[in-house]
Enzyme design. Structure first.
Site, PDB file in Angstrom:
ATOM      1  CG  ASN A  13      20.701 -79.034  48.556  1.00  0.00           C
ATOM      2  OD1 ASN A  13      19.491 -78.992  48.333  1.00  0.00           O
ATOM      3  ND2 ASN A  13      21.551 -78.138  48.073  1.00  0.00           N
ATOM      4  CD1 TRP A  14      17.621 -85.020  49.123  1.00  0.00           C
ATOM      5  CD2 TRP A  14      15.417 -85.322  48.874  1.00  0.00           C
ATOM      6  NE1 TRP A  14      17.255 -86.090  49.888  1.00  0.00           N
ATOM      7  CE2 TRP A  14      15.908 -86.300  49.758  1.00  0.00           C
ATOM      8  CE3 TRP A  14      14.052 -85.313  48.575  1.00  0.00           C
ATOM      9  CZ2 TRP A  14      15.083 -87.270  50.330  1.00  0.00           C
ATOM     10  CZ3 TRP A  14      13.223 -86.256  49.145  1.00  0.00           C
ATOM     11  CH2 TRP A  14      13.747 -87.232  50.011  1.00  0.00           C
ATOM     12  CE  LYS A  15      22.534 -79.252  44.803  1.00  0.00           C
ATOM     13  NZ  LYS A  15      23.711 -78.884  44.032  1.00  0.00           N
ATOM     14  CG  HIS A  99      22.802 -74.065  47.479  1.00  0.00           C
ATOM     15  ND1 HIS A  99      23.079 -74.040  46.131  1.00  0.00           N
ATOM     16  CD2 HIS A  99      23.324 -75.205  47.958  1.00  0.00           C
ATOM     17  CE1 HIS A  99      23.735 -75.143  45.815  1.00  0.00           C
ATOM     18  NE2 HIS A  99      23.900 -75.869  46.897  1.00  0.00           N
ATOM     19  CD  GLU A 101      22.632 -75.665  42.845  1.00  0.00           C
ATOM     20  OE1 GLU A 101      21.590 -76.010  43.420  1.00  0.00           O
ATOM     21  OE2 GLU A 101      23.588 -76.445  42.666  1.00  0.00           O
ATOM     22  CD  GLU A 171      27.199 -76.619  49.490  1.00  0.00           C
ATOM     23  OE1 GLU A 171      27.087 -77.840  49.629  1.00  0.00           O
ATOM     24  OE2 GLU A 171      26.403 -75.923  48.858  1.00  0.00           O
ATOM     25  N   GLY A 177      28.307 -80.179  42.122  1.00  0.00           N
ATOM     26  CA  GLY A 177      27.712 -80.890  40.995  1.00  0.00           C
ATOM     27  C   GLY A 177      28.690 -81.144  39.856  1.00  0.00           C
ATOM     28  CB  SER A 217      31.736 -83.383  44.075  1.00  0.00           C
ATOM     29  OG  SER A 217      31.179 -82.620  43.014  1.00  0.00           O
ATOM     30  N   GLY A 238      24.751 -83.082  47.799  1.00  0.00           N
ATOM     31  CA  GLY A 238      23.759 -82.904  46.741  1.00  0.00           C
ATOM     32  C   GLY A 238      23.498 -84.214  46.020  1.00  0.00           C
ATOM     33  N   GLY A 239      24.184 -84.404  44.892  1.00  0.00           N
ATOM     34  CA  GLY A 239      23.958 -85.579  44.043  1.00  0.00           C
ATOM     35  C   GLY A 239      23.910 -86.905  44.787  1.00  0.00           C
TER      36      GLY A 239
HETATM   37  P1  PGA Z   1      26.848 -81.823  45.099  1.00  0.00           P
HETATM   38  O1  PGA Z   1      25.980 -80.588  45.698  1.00  0.00           O
HETATM   39  O2  PGA Z   1      27.107 -82.735  46.242  1.00  0.00           O
HETATM   40  O3  PGA Z   1      25.974 -82.414  44.040  1.00  0.00           O
HETATM   41  O4  PGA Z   1      28.095 -81.223  44.555  1.00  0.00           O
HETATM   42  C1  PGA Z   1      26.259 -80.071  46.949  1.00  0.00           C
HETATM   43  C2  PGA Z   1      25.348 -78.894  47.212  1.00  0.00           C
HETATM   44  O5  PGA Z   1      25.090 -78.125  46.271  1.00  0.00           O
HETATM   45  O6  PGA Z   1      24.871 -78.706  48.338  1.00  0.00           O
END
Ligand code: PGA
Length: 253
Positions: A13-15, A99, A101, A171, A177, A217, A238-239
């Protein structure tokens, strides 16, 4: 994970990261280093504007492209929004729905998540629907109640033959994050609860077929132990998905 009964998936998930040129470079780097992936389907969920470049760059590689959001109506006066048909025509196969966010910063609710799940399926896309409790909810000891409500409302009026194809991502919001990860036992407990909710809504066969991911994470150092849990069928990353050197090792575990 259980590869006998269900699909296993590693999705990045590149956001809101990577311009189209950067997206092309990252996908090329992933392709160069990934080799043959044996155990999972690899997906990159990219910003809308990166989709054409990503679809082109992944051609011939076993990497699918996903979007990060979708509107719940097929078309109409919704300025700034993107429909399932638009994504499908570009070659998108998956879409992240709900998600945390988007729930936190863009007012998404369990009800809009349900509407978006219907829209994705009607439009021929496979949704990756996210659920997860906040730190405050965890502290109150109501994580499972929150997750149950999220899953039940997300799947409202989704027929059984479609439900089995939906990917669910657990999640925990406090782990996204932050560098904090749920322990494998904690993540397993919730993922198994999610499967139990699906069993109660449908039946054991469908519950056994549904793919459940862990996200929050996940990185090359903690992925193997999380993925070894019986009800965790992959990861939403994500990251660590923003660099080939941290994404590829998870895909080739
Ligand atoms: P993260 O993000 O791996 O940076 O914690 C995961 C996500 O939000 O899908």
């Amino acid at each position: 994970m259980n590869r006998r009964y269900r699909k296993t998936v590693i999705a990045g998930n590149w956001k809101m990261n990577k311009t189209p040129a950067e997206a092309k470079a990252l996908i090329n780097e992933i392709k160069e280093t990934i080799g043959k992936v044996k155990w999972c389907d690899v997906i990159v969920c990219v910003p809308f504007v990166d989709i054409p470049v990503a679809v082109k760059a992944t051609k011939g590689a076993k990497i699918s492209v996903g979007a990060q959001n979708i509107h719940f109506e097929p078309k109409g006066a919704y300025t700034g929004e993107i429909s399932a048909d638009m994504l499908k025509e570009l070659g998108v196969k998956y879409v992240i729905v709900g998600h945390s966010e988007r729930r936190t910063y863009h007012g998404e609710t369990n009800e809009t998540v349900n509407a978006k799940l219907h829209a994705s399926i009607d439009g021929g896309l496979t949704p990756i629907v996210c659920v997860g409790e906040t730190q405050a909810q965890r502290d109150m000891g109501i994580s499972k109640d929150i997750i149950r409500a999220q899953v039940k409302t997300a799947f409202y009026k989704i027929p059984a033959d479609r439900a089995r194809k939906i990917i669910i991502a657990y999640e925990p919001v406090w782990a996204i994050g932050t560098g904090l990860t749920a322990t494998p036992a904690e993540a397993q407990e919730i993922c198994s609860e999610i499967r139990a909710v699906i069993r109660s809504l449908y039946d054991a066969r469908i519950a056994r077929a549904v793919t459940i991911l862990y996200g929050g994470s996940m990185n090359p150092a903690n992925a193997a132990e999380l993925l070894a849990q019986p009800d965790i069928d992959g990861g939403l990353i994500g990251g660590a998905s923003l660099k080939a050197e941290t994404f590829v090792p998870i895909c080739v575990l």
